[in-house]
Design a protein around this motif. Structure first.
Motif, PDB file in Angstrom:
ATOM      1  N   SER A   1      -7.961 -38.212  20.062  1.00  0.00           N
ATOM      2  CA  SER A   1      -8.316 -39.121  18.980  1.00  0.00           C
ATOM      3  C   SER A   1      -9.033 -38.376  17.858  1.00  0.00           C
ATOM      4  N   THR A   2      -8.538 -38.538  16.656  1.00  0.00           N
ATOM      5  CA  THR A   2      -9.174 -37.904  15.496  1.00  0.00           C
ATOM      6  C   THR A   2     -10.589 -38.426  15.325  1.00  0.00           C
ATOM      7  N   LEU A   3     -10.778 -39.705  15.535  1.00  0.00           N
ATOM      8  CA  LEU A   3     -12.106 -40.304  15.407  1.00  0.00           C
ATOM      9  C   LEU A   3     -13.077 -39.736  16.443  1.00  0.00           C
ATOM     10  N   LEU A   4     -12.626 -39.665  17.683  1.00  0.00           N
ATOM     11  CA  LEU A   4     -13.487 -39.131  18.740  1.00  0.00           C
ATOM     12  C   LEU A   4     -13.834 -37.673  18.458  1.00  0.00           C
ATOM     13  N   ARG A   5     -12.857 -36.908  18.036  1.00  0.00           N
ATOM     14  CA  ARG A   5     -13.101 -35.502  17.708  1.00  0.00           C
ATOM     15  C   ARG A   5     -14.009 -35.345  16.491  1.00  0.00           C
ATOM     16  N   SER A   6     -13.990 -36.322  15.586  1.00  0.00           N
ATOM     17  CA  SER A   6     -14.827 -36.219  14.391  1.00  0.00           C
ATOM     18  C   SER A   6     -16.313 -36.292  14.726  1.00  0.00           C
ATOM     19  N   VAL A   7     -16.652 -36.894  15.862  1.00  0.00           N
ATOM     20  CA  VAL A   7     -18.060 -36.969  16.258  1.00  0.00           C
ATOM     21  C   VAL A   7     -18.408 -36.078  17.447  1.00  0.00           C
ATOM     22  N   MET A   8     -17.380 -35.600  18.167  1.00  0.00           N
ATOM     23  CA  MET A   8     -17.641 -34.829  19.381  1.00  0.00           C
ATOM     24  C   MET A   8     -17.098 -33.410  19.338  1.00  0.00           C
ATOM     25  N   GLY A   9     -16.313 -33.081  18.349  1.00  0.00           N
ATOM     26  CA  GLY A   9     -15.739 -31.752  18.279  1.00  0.00           C
ATOM     27  C   GLY A   9     -14.335 -31.726  18.854  1.00  0.00           C
ATOM     28  N   ASP A  10     -13.748 -30.563  18.848  1.00  0.00           N
ATOM     29  CA  ASP A  10     -12.358 -30.418  19.260  1.00  0.00           C
ATOM     30  C   ASP A  10     -12.118 -30.666  20.741  1.00  0.00           C
ATOM     31  N   ASP A  11     -13.171 -30.674  21.533  1.00  0.00           N
ATOM     32  CA  ASP A  11     -12.989 -30.865  22.968  1.00  0.00           C
ATOM     33  C   ASP A  11     -14.041 -31.830  23.507  1.00  0.00           C
ATOM     34  N   PRO A  12     -13.795 -33.151  23.427  1.00  0.00           N
ATOM     35  CA  PRO A  12     -14.770 -34.120  23.941  1.00  0.00           C
ATOM     36  C   PRO A  12     -15.140 -33.886  25.404  1.00  0.00           C
ATOM     37  N   ILE A  13     -14.207 -33.348  26.175  1.00  0.00           N
ATOM     38  CA  ILE A  13     -14.484 -33.097  27.595  1.00  0.00           C
ATOM     39  C   ILE A  13     -15.589 -32.047  27.756  1.00  0.00           C
ATOM     40  N   GLU A  14     -15.686 -31.119  26.824  1.00  0.00           N
ATOM     41  CA  GLU A  14     -16.756 -30.124  26.909  1.00  0.00           C
ATOM     42  C   GLU A  14     -18.130 -30.794  26.797  1.00  0.00           C
ATOM     43  N   LEU A  15     -18.247 -31.802  25.938  1.00  0.00           N
ATOM     44  CA  LEU A  15     -19.523 -32.520  25.849  1.00  0.00           C
ATOM     45  C   LEU A  15     -19.804 -33.288  27.137  1.00  0.00           C
ATOM     46  N   VAL A  16     -18.764 -33.825  27.764  1.00  0.00           N
ATOM     47  CA  VAL A  16     -18.928 -34.486  29.057  1.00  0.00           C
ATOM     48  C   VAL A  16     -19.454 -33.479  30.081  1.00  0.00           C
ATOM     49  N   GLU A  17     -18.851 -32.307  30.113  1.00  0.00           N
ATOM     50  CA  GLU A  17     -19.293 -31.265  31.051  1.00  0.00           C
ATOM     51  C   GLU A  17     -20.754 -30.895  30.814  1.00  0.00           C
ATOM     52  N   MET A  18     -21.134 -30.769  29.555  1.00  0.00           N
ATOM     53  CA  MET A  18     -22.504 -30.358  29.246  1.00  0.00           C
ATOM     54  C   MET A  18     -23.509 -31.458  29.578  1.00  0.00           C
ATOM     55  N   ALA A  19     -23.088 -32.705  29.567  1.00  0.00           N
ATOM     56  CA  ALA A  19     -23.976 -33.800  29.939  1.00  0.00           C
ATOM     57  C   ALA A  19     -24.258 -33.807  31.434  1.00  0.00           C
TER      58      ALA A  19
ATOM     59  N   LEU B   1     -19.531 -45.617  22.628  1.00  0.00           N
ATOM     60  CA  LEU B   1     -19.543 -47.084  22.610  1.00  0.00           C
ATOM     61  C   LEU B   1     -19.255 -47.704  21.238  1.00  0.00           C
ATOM     62  N   PRO B   2     -19.942 -47.302  20.179  1.00  0.00           N
ATOM     63  CA  PRO B   2     -19.692 -47.978  18.896  1.00  0.00           C
ATOM     64  C   PRO B   2     -18.318 -47.665  18.298  1.00  0.00           C
ATOM     65  N   ARG B   3     -17.596 -46.751  18.894  1.00  0.00           N
ATOM     66  CA  ARG B   3     -16.304 -46.323  18.353  1.00  0.00           C
ATOM     67  C   ARG B   3     -15.105 -46.811  19.175  1.00  0.00           C
ATOM     68  N   LEU B   4     -15.364 -47.553  20.235  1.00  0.00           N
ATOM     69  CA  LEU B   4     -14.283 -47.989  21.119  1.00  0.00           C
ATOM     70  C   LEU B   4     -13.173 -48.724  20.365  1.00  0.00           C
ATOM     71  N   LYS B   5     -13.546 -49.734  19.587  1.00  0.00           N
ATOM     72  CA  LYS B   5     -12.534 -50.516  18.881  1.00  0.00           C
ATOM     73  C   LYS B   5     -11.783 -49.651  17.870  1.00  0.00           C
ATOM     74  N   LEU B   6     -12.508 -48.765  17.190  1.00  0.00           N
ATOM     75  CA  LEU B   6     -11.861 -47.893  16.208  1.00  0.00           C
ATOM     76  C   LEU B   6     -10.893 -46.918  16.867  1.00  0.00           C
ATOM     77  N   ILE B   7     -11.266 -46.412  18.028  1.00  0.00           N
ATOM     78  CA  ILE B   7     -10.372 -45.513  18.771  1.00  0.00           C
ATOM     79  C   ILE B   7      -9.122 -46.284  19.191  1.00  0.00           C
ATOM     80  N   ARG B   8      -9.327 -47.496  19.695  1.00  0.00           N
ATOM     81  CA  ARG B   8      -8.194 -48.327  20.107  1.00  0.00           C
ATOM     82  C   ARG B   8      -7.262 -48.595  18.932  1.00  0.00           C
ATOM     83  N   THR B   9      -7.850 -48.923  17.785  1.00  0.00           N
ATOM     84  CA  THR B   9      -7.056 -49.193  16.589  1.00  0.00           C
ATOM     85  C   THR B   9      -6.325 -47.945  16.126  1.00  0.00           C
TER      86      THR B   9
END
Length: 152
Positions: A64-82, A11-19
């Motif tokens: 997204s480099t920003l998304l990966r900077s907080v979630m790792g190389d595979d954001p989908i893996e964190l989704v799976e683990m949730a 959530l707090p990174r949405l605008k930054l990811i878009r940019t």
């Protein structure tokens, strides 16, 4: 990692990811399945991000480099683990993922690793192939021991 923790990362990174992706609000809203008005409200912190939109952001903007900077190389893996308490698979993992993982144990070509952002565990085999994932440390240790017993 649970659903709310993942939402709180996105959530707090949405605008930054878009940019970062050089998207307009209209383009990003369309890509993740919300109205422009909703996206504006999300970016301003006036509306809560739903689970489904958080998943869409992780999937659509997984490079997204920003998304990966907080979630790792595979954001989908964190989704799976949730969602899943455990994952068993033979899926090949990206080679760069090593920077997001701390080795907890190693036996021959098997490694037990912990994700630095999500805190969950995985067992990888030859060629960085994911064999098992779980958020439960004890289950991860028991599963890792099974691989050790197979080789002894």
């Amino acid at each position: 990692m649970n659903k709310q923790q993942l939402i709180d990362l996105v959530l707090p990174r949405l605008k930054l990811i878009r940019t970062e992706m050089n998207y307009t609000q209209d383009q990003m809203a369309d890509s993740i399945g919300v109205s422009k008005k909703t996206l504006v409200q999300l970016e301003k912190g006036r509306q809560e991000l739903s689970w489904t939109v958080a998943v869409a952001v992780c999937a659509v903007y997984r490079e997204s480099t920003l998304l990966r900077s907080v979630m790792g190389d595979d954001p989908i893996e964190l989704v799976e683990m949730a969602v899943h308490p455990e994952i068993r698979s033979g899926r090949m993992l990206p080679g760069g993922a090593v920077t997001w993982w701390t080795d907890v144990g190693q036996w021959q070509h098997y490694k037990l690793q912990q994700h630095t952002a999500g805190g969950h565990y995985r067992i990888v085999g030859e060629g960085n192939q994911r064999l098992f994932s779980t958020a439960d440390k004890e289950k991860a240790l028991l599963e890792f021991k099974k691989y050790m017993d197979i080789l002894i």
